[in-house]
Design an enzyme around this catalytic site. Sequence first.
Site, PDB file in Angstrom:
ATOM      1  N   ILE A 181       5.615  -4.579   9.657  1.00 43.99           N
ATOM      2  CA  ILE A 181       5.500  -3.991   8.444  1.00 43.99           C
ATOM      3  C   ILE A 181       5.306  -2.735   8.468  1.00 43.99           C
ATOM      4  O   ILE A 181       4.380  -2.386   8.759  1.00 43.99           O
ATOM      5  CB  ILE A 181       5.077  -4.905   7.668  1.00 43.99           C
ATOM      6  N   TYR A 237     -12.907  -4.402  -3.207  1.00 42.93           N
ATOM      7  CA  TYR A 237     -14.148  -4.088  -3.864  1.00 42.93           C
ATOM      8  C   TYR A 237     -15.117  -5.256  -4.283  1.00 42.93           C
ATOM      9  O   TYR A 237     -16.149  -5.175  -3.737  1.00 42.93           O
ATOM     10  CB  TYR A 237     -13.790  -3.387  -5.173  1.00 42.93           C
ATOM     11  N   THR A 290       0.830  -1.256  -0.164  1.00 42.88           N
ATOM     12  CA  THR A 290      -0.157  -0.108  -0.070  1.00 42.88           C
ATOM     13  C   THR A 290       1.006   1.448   0.019  1.00 42.88           C
ATOM     14  O   THR A 290       0.415   2.181  -0.715  1.00 42.88           O
ATOM     15  CB  THR A 290      -0.888   0.077   1.281  1.00 42.88           C
ATOM     16  N   THR A 291       1.953   1.342   0.856  1.00 39.05           N
ATOM     17  CA  THR A 291       2.802   2.539   0.812  1.00 39.05           C
ATOM     18  C   THR A 291       3.612   2.406  -0.324  1.00 39.05           C
ATOM     19  O   THR A 291       4.037   3.822  -0.558  1.00 39.05           O
ATOM     20  CB  THR A 291       3.637   2.252   2.055  1.00 39.05           C
ATOM     21  N   ARG A 298      -9.414  -0.718   4.031  1.00 34.65           N
ATOM     22  CA  ARG A 298      -9.102  -0.529   2.926  1.00 34.65           C
ATOM     23  C   ARG A 298      -9.764  -1.258   1.762  1.00 34.65           C
ATOM     24  O   ARG A 298     -10.190  -1.018   0.801  1.00 34.65           O
ATOM     25  CB  ARG A 298      -7.752  -0.440   2.411  1.00 34.65           C
ATOM     26  N   TYR A 332      -2.353 -10.352   4.188  1.00 31.80           N
ATOM     27  CA  TYR A 332      -2.621  -8.940   4.566  1.00 31.80           C
ATOM     28  C   TYR A 332      -3.790  -8.490   4.882  1.00 31.80           C
ATOM     29  O   TYR A 332      -4.697  -8.407   3.964  1.00 31.80           O
ATOM     30  CB  TYR A 332      -1.738  -8.095   3.283  1.00 31.80           C
ATOM     31  N   LYS A 361       0.214 -10.233   8.110  1.00 31.72           N
ATOM     32  CA  LYS A 361       0.233  -8.557   8.327  1.00 31.72           C
ATOM     33  C   LYS A 361      -1.036  -8.267   8.792  1.00 31.72           C
ATOM     34  O   LYS A 361      -1.987  -8.174   7.994  1.00 31.72           O
ATOM     35  CB  LYS A 361       0.804  -7.869   7.320  1.00 31.72           C
TER      36      LYS A 361
END
Length: 304
Positions: free
Chosen positions: A207, A111, A48-49, A142, A137, A165
């Site tokens: 992380i 989504y 994401t980052t 999100r 993850y 994560k």
Amino acid sequence: MKDAIFKGSAVAIVTPMDSHGNLDFMAMEKLLKFQLENGTDAIVVNGTTGESATLEEKEKLELIEFVVHYVNHRVPVIMGTGSNCTSHAVRLSRKAQSLGASALLQVTPYYNKTSQHGLVEHFTAVADSVDIPIILYNVPTRTGVNIYPETYAKLSEHPNIKAAKEAGGNLSHIAKVAALCGDRLDLYSGNDDQTVPILALGGKGVISVLANIMPFEMHMICQYFFEGDMVKSRNMQLELIDIMNAMFMDVNPVPVKAALSLLDLCEESYRLPLTPMQDKDKEMLKKTMKFYFPHLQEYSVEIP
């Protein structure tokens, strides 16, 4: 028991871009050098980052190839290959493995989402397609989907699914995952401000977003804990709480890229729909940065 992919702090590294939005490999080299010189325990690419949502597949593969070559086995290199299309996640995961990734980070489908049974089928299909370990993850804010503890327990039976994560923020949920999975599934904090609590539940590390600018400090939070000095570990996390929070003054990775630009490590460049911080927020970030980086005025940035 499955061997840990890494112990300590892995940086969820940004994807540096030039002023035109193109990948900046010179800046990436600078970032990687900074990380390796300051004790980071692993590199996570295309998370994401790393603005994975706006990177083309070709760019993602170029990034992992570059990072793997530069790091040269000094620390594990983990690539985000998740997708809400299972066949795409499988294809990208196989390519990442062929380019030398140490492990894969697999986000929950977003989504279109899925049921818990769908999560098992999706992650199992990816895990069956590769020979390297997978970190699940979970970031429901999100993606809109949460991995239930019982689902983790089922997935942890797969030999390639070795860790998770957890960025859901619910410590009770994480405790139940730890209780159900035991040593079949390593846990990593996905939130910097929950590093020590998750270590206390048996976690193997974090992380980290903050590790982009403070890799040594994030490494030491974990190292002190592993050495049995929980007071130092806890105190260091509490001392860093303001800068941890500052990294989320705006949507990630906007603040951390702004912070990196203050440190002259990469440009403050994003791809739409991400945009630079508002001036008032940037001033607040500068003030927070000045507290933790007292020599920041040496850079060509005006700090009020």
